[in-house]
Design a protein around this motif. Structure first.
Motif, mmCIF file in Angstrom:
data_model
loop_
_atom_site.group_PDB
_atom_site.id
_atom_site.type_symbol
_atom_site.label_atom_id
_atom_site.label_comp_id
_atom_site.label_asym_id
_atom_site.label_seq_id
_atom_site.Cartn_x
_atom_site.Cartn_y
_atom_site.Cartn_z
ATOM 1 N N SER A 1 0.493 -1.715 0.168
ATOM 2 C CA SER A 1 -0.162 -0.114 0.187
ATOM 3 C C SER A 1 0.717 1.706 0.067
ATOM 4 C CB SER A 1 -0.847 -0.253 1.538
ATOM 5 O OG SER A 1 -0.473 -0.361 2.646
ATOM 6 N N ARG A 2 0.448 2.603 -0.134
ATOM 7 C CA ARG A 2 0.630 3.478 -0.591
ATOM 8 C C ARG A 2 1.474 4.040 0.932
ATOM 9 N NH1 ARG A 2 -1.336 8.480 -4.304
ATOM 10 N NH2 ARG A 2 -1.545 6.964 -6.029
ATOM 11 N N TRP A 3 0.401 3.312 2.043
ATOM 12 C CA TRP A 3 0.982 4.520 3.053
ATOM 13 C C TRP A 3 2.073 3.825 3.937
ATOM 14 C CZ3 TRP A 3 1.014 2.287 8.001
ATOM 15 C CH2 TRP A 3 -0.187 0.689 8.021
ATOM 16 N N TYR A 4 2.379 2.334 3.393
ATOM 17 C CA TYR A 4 3.360 1.560 4.536
ATOM 18 C C TYR A 4 4.322 1.753 3.353
ATOM 19 C CZ TYR A 4 6.620 -1.719 5.536
ATOM 20 O OH TYR A 4 7.523 -2.726 5.407
ATOM 21 N N MET A 5 4.828 2.009 2.025
ATOM 22 C CA MET A 5 5.526 2.852 1.067
ATOM 23 C C MET A 5 6.524 4.150 2.089
ATOM 24 S SD MET A 5 6.430 0.290 -1.076
ATOM 25 C CE MET A 5 7.519 0.897 -1.872
ATOM 26 N N THR A 6 5.415 4.912 2.047
ATOM 27 C CA THR A 6 5.109 6.607 3.109
ATOM 28 C C THR A 6 6.402 5.713 3.929
ATOM 29 O OG1 THR A 6 3.539 7.193 1.792
ATOM 30 C CG2 THR A 6 4.687 8.951 3.512
ATOM 31 N N VAL A 7 5.287 5.467 5.046
ATOM 32 C CA VAL A 7 6.337 4.987 6.321
ATOM 33 C C VAL A 7 7.698 4.283 6.392
ATOM 34 C CG1 VAL A 7 6.042 3.780 8.608
ATOM 35 C CG2 VAL A 7 4.050 4.983 7.077
ATOM 36 N N GLN A 8 7.664 3.475 5.502
ATOM 37 C CA GLN A 8 9.212 2.720 5.061
ATOM 38 C C GLN A 8 10.076 3.962 4.952
ATOM 39 O OE1 GLN A 8 10.101 -0.844 5.126
ATOM 40 N NE2 GLN A 8 11.686 -0.830 4.259
ATOM 41 N N LEU A 9 9.419 4.424 3.943
ATOM 42 C CA LEU A 9 10.613 6.188 3.751
ATOM 43 C C LEU A 9 10.976 6.611 4.675
ATOM 44 C CD1 LEU A 9 12.392 7.060 1.555
ATOM 45 C CD2 LEU A 9 10.299 8.385 0.754
ATOM 46 N N ILE A 10 9.707 6.984 5.340
ATOM 47 C CA ILE A 10 10.616 7.960 6.895
ATOM 48 C C ILE A 10 11.094 7.297 7.013
ATOM 49 C CG2 ILE A 10 9.403 9.472 8.354
ATOM 50 C CD1 ILE A 10 7.058 9.830 6.904
ATOM 51 N N VAL A 11 10.641 6.361 8.168
ATOM 52 C CA VAL A 11 11.683 5.679 9.114
ATOM 53 C C VAL A 11 12.942 5.443 7.943
ATOM 54 C CG1 VAL A 11 11.703 3.382 10.567
ATOM 55 C CG2 VAL A 11 9.703 4.353 9.822
ATOM 56 N N CYS A 12 13.278 5.018 7.308
ATOM 57 C CA CYS A 12 14.040 5.049 6.480
ATOM 58 C C CYS A 12 15.230 6.096 6.643
ATOM 59 C CB CYS A 12 14.534 4.626 4.953
ATOM 60 S SG CYS A 12 13.787 2.311 5.028
ATOM 61 N N VAL A 13 14.826 7.303 6.486
ATOM 62 C CA VAL A 13 15.714 8.349 6.470
ATOM 63 C C VAL A 13 16.152 8.764 7.786
ATOM 64 C CG1 VAL A 13 14.736 10.995 5.687
ATOM 65 C CG2 VAL A 13 14.233 9.312 3.923
ATOM 66 N N LEU A 14 14.939 8.906 8.535
ATOM 67 C CA LEU A 14 15.246 8.503 9.943
ATOM 68 C C LEU A 14 16.462 8.525 10.750
ATOM 69 C CD1 LEU A 14 14.612 9.736 13.091
ATOM 70 C CD2 LEU A 14 13.259 7.766 13.292
ATOM 71 N N PHE A 15 16.445 7.066 10.014
ATOM 72 C CA PHE A 15 18.032 6.269 10.587
ATOM 73 C C PHE A 15 18.632 6.631 9.589
ATOM 74 C CE2 PHE A 15 15.104 2.183 10.601
ATOM 75 C CZ PHE A 15 14.535 2.574 11.821
ATOM 76 N N LEU A 16 19.101 7.865 7.505
ATOM 77 C CA LEU A 16 19.936 7.621 8.201
ATOM 78 C C LEU A 16 20.168 9.030 8.180
ATOM 79 C CD1 LEU A 16 19.020 7.101 4.018
ATOM 80 C CD2 LEU A 16 21.432 5.933 5.076
ATOM 81 N N LEU A 17 20.113 9.742 8.719
ATOM 82 C CA LEU A 17 20.069 11.066 9.057
ATOM 83 C C LEU A 17 20.740 10.599 10.970
ATOM 84 C CD1 LEU A 17 19.337 14.380 10.230
ATOM 85 C CD2 LEU A 17 17.301 13.564 11.191
ATOM 86 N N ASP A 18 20.219 9.450 11.610
ATOM 87 C CA ASP A 18 21.209 9.524 12.863
ATOM 88 C C ASP A 18 22.062 8.778 12.227
ATOM 89 O OD1 ASP A 18 21.185 7.683 15.452
ATOM 90 O OD2 ASP A 18 22.016 5.959 14.128
ATOM 91 N N PHE A 19 22.763 8.233 11.784
ATOM 92 C CA PHE A 19 23.780 7.859 11.321
ATOM 93 C C PHE A 19 24.229 9.073 10.147
ATOM 94 C CE2 PHE A 19 26.871 7.105 7.339
ATOM 95 C CZ PHE A 19 27.726 5.812 7.654
ATOM 96 N N PHE A 20 25.062 9.843 9.461
ATOM 97 C CA PHE A 20 24.762 11.256 9.304
ATOM 98 C C PHE A 20 25.469 12.196 10.326
ATOM 99 C CE2 PHE A 20 23.504 9.894 4.940
ATOM 100 C CZ PHE A 20 24.884 9.528 4.436
ATOM 101 N N VAL A 21 24.330 12.391 11.586
ATOM 102 C CA VAL A 21 24.732 13.318 12.909
ATOM 103 C C VAL A 21 25.432 12.797 13.131
ATOM 104 C CG1 VAL A 21 23.872 13.159 15.018
ATOM 105 C CG2 VAL A 21 22.235 13.977 12.466
ATOM 106 N N ARG A 22 25.479 11.052 13.478
ATOM 107 C CA ARG A 22 26.555 10.659 14.503
ATOM 108 C C ARG A 22 28.242 10.439 13.678
ATOM 109 N NH1 ARG A 22 24.965 7.178 18.957
ATOM 110 N NH2 ARG A 22 22.396 6.282 18.415
ATOM 111 N N TRP A 23 27.455 10.442 12.116
ATOM 112 C CA TRP A 23 29.581 10.482 11.564
ATOM 113 C C TRP A 23 29.682 11.847 11.270
ATOM 114 C CZ3 TRP A 23 29.391 10.150 5.197
ATOM 115 C CH2 TRP A 23 31.160 10.024 5.051
ATOM 116 N N ALA A 24 28.947 13.131 11.239
ATOM 117 C CA ALA A 24 29.187 14.806 11.704
ATOM 118 C C ALA A 24 30.429 14.875 13.003
ATOM 119 C CB ALA A 24 28.917 14.888 11.032
ATOM 120 N N SER A 25 29.690 14.011 13.508
ATOM 121 C CA SER A 25 30.063 14.341 15.115
ATOM 122 C C SER A 25 31.553 13.861 15.680
ATOM 123 C CB SER A 25 28.482 14.371 16.555
ATOM 124 O OG SER A 25 28.316 12.653 16.453
#
Length: 223
Positions: free
Chosen positions: A43-67
């Motif tokens: 479903s479209r809503w699940y694909m949206t949730v998957q994308l948002i959560v993965c972006v959150l995970f990537l943001l977590d990685f890059f913030v840790r990398w920058a610090s």
């Protein structure tokens, strides 16, 4: 933030909590998608949730990398976190990949989420519960539940003996305890899970037995 806690440590704790929350949201969304979905397309809503959560995970990685003080070393040591945070399901979904192939790819980000469960384990350890036993409980319960979800998604349309997700969950627990069930898998993925669950049970239940023995042996040694 505690008075003795550094800003970097406070940031890491906040990111850990966000990652854990994202993982829980993703697991709930995946459960709803499989149990109530049509098992043909996402479903479209699940694909949206998957994308948002993965972006959150990537943001977590890059913030840790920058610090990080040693950025090259951090990237090499944590590259697995980066790889399992990529929204593969969305990428392959845009290419029109069939659902039966994309499902296994879609559960990859859950591995990133479960790596954050050490926060709960640490909290339980602080309350004098053994780390080994706690890790055992989380590993067995989560792996069994996710196996039931995947088994149900692949088998429900082709397995005449599978009636509802409750049957799939019962099947998974019977297999992880090595007892077995009367529901036999008919797909390649189902057969693979049917092999992996007893292996997990045979590896993990001796740990449980060892823990129980150590708990009862300690009072005897003190006496």
């Amino acid at each position: 933030m505690k008075p003795t806690e550094s800003p970097h440590l406070a940031l890491r704790r906040s990111l850990d909590m966000l990652t854990l929350a994202g993982g829980i949201v993703l697991l709930i969304a995946l459960s709803w998608e499989i149990i109530s979905g049509d098992h043909i397309r996402f479903s479209r809503w699940y694909m949206t949730v998957q994308l948002i959560v993965c972006v959150l995970f990537l943001l977590d990685f890059f913030v840790r990398w920058a610090s990080a003080e040693q950025k090259g070393r951090f990237f090499i040591r944590n590259i697995l976190f980066f790889l399992i945070s990529i929204p593969y399901l969305n990428i392959f979904g845009w290419t029109g990949m069939p659902r039966h192939l994309a499902m296994l790819i879609g559960i990859i980000p859950l591995a990133r989420a479960f790596l954050a469960l050490y926060l709960i384990v640490q909290w339980l350890v602080d309350n004098k519960i053994k780390r080994l036993f706690t890790a055992y409980v989380f590993t067995v319960c989560l792996f069994t539940y996710i196996s039931a979800l995947v088994f149900y998604d692949y088998e429900v349309l082709v397995n005449a003996k599978l009636h509802g997700f409750g049957n799939a969950l019962w099947w998974a627990w019977m297999n992880v305890t090595t007892v077995g069930a009367e529901i036999f898998p008919v797909t390649a993925i189902g057969k693979t899970i049917c092999v992996l669950l007893p292996i997990l049970g045979m590896m993990m239940f001796p740990i449980f037995t060892t823990y129980i023995l150590s708990v009862y042996q300690k009072p005897e040694k003190k006496a």
